[in-house]
Enzyme design. Structure first.
Site, PDB file in Angstrom:
ATOM      1  CB  CYS A 134      -0.916  -0.020   1.228  1.00  0.00           C
ATOM      2  SG  CYS A 134      -1.902   1.463   1.439  1.00  0.00           S
ATOM      3  CB  CYS A 137      -0.393   2.372   4.076  1.00  0.00           C
ATOM      4  SG  CYS A 137      -1.989   1.779   3.524  1.00  0.00           S
ATOM      5  CG  ASP A 138       3.302   1.041   4.409  1.00  0.00           C
ATOM      6  OD1 ASP A 138       2.955   1.567   5.489  1.00  0.00           O
ATOM      7  OD2 ASP A 138       3.025  -0.116   4.097  1.00  0.00           O
TER       8      ASP A 138
END
Lengths: 308, 308
Positions: A134, A137-138
């Site tokens: 992701c 997300c990251d």
């Protein structure tokens, strides 16, 4: 009115299932949550969550799970460890067949999530230590670092472009000699000088001591092997809904995700879906909890109507 | 490409606006959030939130707001205090006219929320001390207590029935001699012996020392006044979207809420809506943050496409 074990059974104990459980038990429904392994879902493998609203310092997946479980339990939600084998959804009473028993219920919320397709090169070892599924997300964790992205579809290409906002370099590894992604995304990726394409290649190994340090790739045409130095590796070779037990009993999209309307209702009255398992435009903890609140509210009204 | 001040402007600083801001600034968009008063929105008047997932002990509205602001600011979100007067949405560059200036932007997320209609009997004093607009939020605080509910539409009747799961008695005060709610809800409410109807009546005052202790009602036919002893008073005489500045530039539902699709896109490309201001089936913090994550993601892709 027919005899049932529960008003509502929630299948899945990730953020969507636990939020649905919180809302349903707070609304005093006779509800049960079943989860095949342990509460948490995909979130458990997330090392650091910084985009779930309300936690400015961020928190780990297991920490968030503990909080969600404690909050739902506070309102009396029972959580049991059981694996669903199949559903019988014809008629007003739905039957859930698990490994150990048959459960009769008026309504069901399916919140069983989705799983990323894996490379099968031992990536579990680097979960939360450089391996990610992701970019939203990251991505921000890889500012001025080199990362490897794997895949050639829309997600892989789009998210690789997104990664160039942070990373100094993105190797995009794809098993063919051209991308599957839509033209406009291809053009953009090909014009982006932070992206280096590694064509006709697959990932054959991941290495690193504490965290990821390098990714081994192999060219399928020349059989040549190469080691790419990188601190991050993003895998976008697809995501699969955890919905095998649903069979053909509900309408699904071409990828197998359960189709819902704005009320999280599926094609069968009394059956709702929330979170990653449904055909949502975005799979995040924030969207999972939003879906789940709506699904629980809809289920509550469905049950209320049955009883009148 | 035309000159703009921002890629994206978010209107509104409640949970939806702040979450959109968190996602957009994390995606490194050139984004601004504007809020007419102070960040927080309706949440600020909420004393205790126990159903926002992740906080098993609950927290106050101002506490949650502080956390959301800190989290968004951490990724560089600028927040300015400005009131929007009107929008010009024709053409690719949108223009936001505020009290002090005109802002040119590629995309807009409207997250300006909604406000409950008020009784105009000084209820501000009991905000968070017995006065509520949300049974899902506050119902469980009134276990075995007496409450007053005000209204005669679907929401008032449905939520009064919901309150009987907790309260020992619900006075339902309505200005007419019959309910406006759908038949089935009426039947259910009339059959519920925990609900006592107070027909042809309006609330004329609220009393209490620390918290609410009693509600004064007046019969409009007989002019007779009566004091109902109650620790809670739930007002359901309608909710109004904070969308005056939108005018007719976007499609709205019959109640003035902005219509969106599953991607939070409105009827005008590049304009998105999230949270209470849109035609959502449920207005909760959980749903606001879910909407907002999707709206920011959609806005990001809209802007990315413009730039290619």
């Amino acid at each position: 009115m027919e005899n049932v074990d529960y008003d509502l059974v929630i299948i899945g104990g990730g953020p969507a299932g636990l939020t649905a459980g919180l809302y349903a038990s707070r609304a005093r429904l006779n509800v049960l949550l079943i989860e095949r392994v342990a509460p948490g879902g995909q979130v458990l493998i997330t090392d650091h969550i910084e985009n779930y609203p309300g936690f400015p310092e961020g928190l780990s997946g297991p920490e968030l799970t503990d909080k969600l479980v404690a909050q739902a339990r506070q309102f009396g939600l029972p959580i049991e460890s059981e694996e669903v084998e199949s559903l019988t959804l014809e008629g007003p009473v739905k039957i859930i067949k698990t490994s150990g028993r048959e459960i009769r219920t008026h309504a069901i919320i399916i919140a069983s999530g989705a799983s990323p397709r894996t490379l099968h090169v031992g990536e579990e070892r680097f979960q939360g230590k450089g391996l990610s599924y992701c970019a939203t997300c990251d991505g921000p964790f890889y500012r001025n670092k080199t990362v490897v992205a794997v895949g050639g579809g829309d997600t892989a290409v789009q998210e690789s472009i997104f990664l160039t906002k942070f990373a100094s370099k993105v190797y995009l590894v794809h098993r063919r000699d051209q991308l599957r992604a839509t033209k406009i995304l291809q053009e953009r990726a090909l014009a982006n000088d932070k992206i280096e394409f590694v064509w006709d290649s697959v990932v054959t190994g991941l290495d690193g001591f504490f965290g990821l340090e390098s990714v081994k790739v192999k060219n399928l045409k020349t059989q040549e092997e190469r080691t790419l130095t990188a601190e991050g590796c993003f895998i976008w070779i697809g995501i699969v809904p955890n919905a095998g037990f649903v069979g053909d009993s509900l309408e699904k999209d071409p990828w197998g995700f359960i189709i819902t309307d704005a009320h999280m209702a599926t094609s069968v009255p009394g059956v709702f879906a929330a979170g990653d398992v449904r055909n949502t435009p975005l799979r995040q903890i924030a969207t999972a909890v939003g879906d789940a609140a709506i699904a629980a509210y809809s289920a509550e009204h469905y049950i209320e109507n049955l009883k009148s």
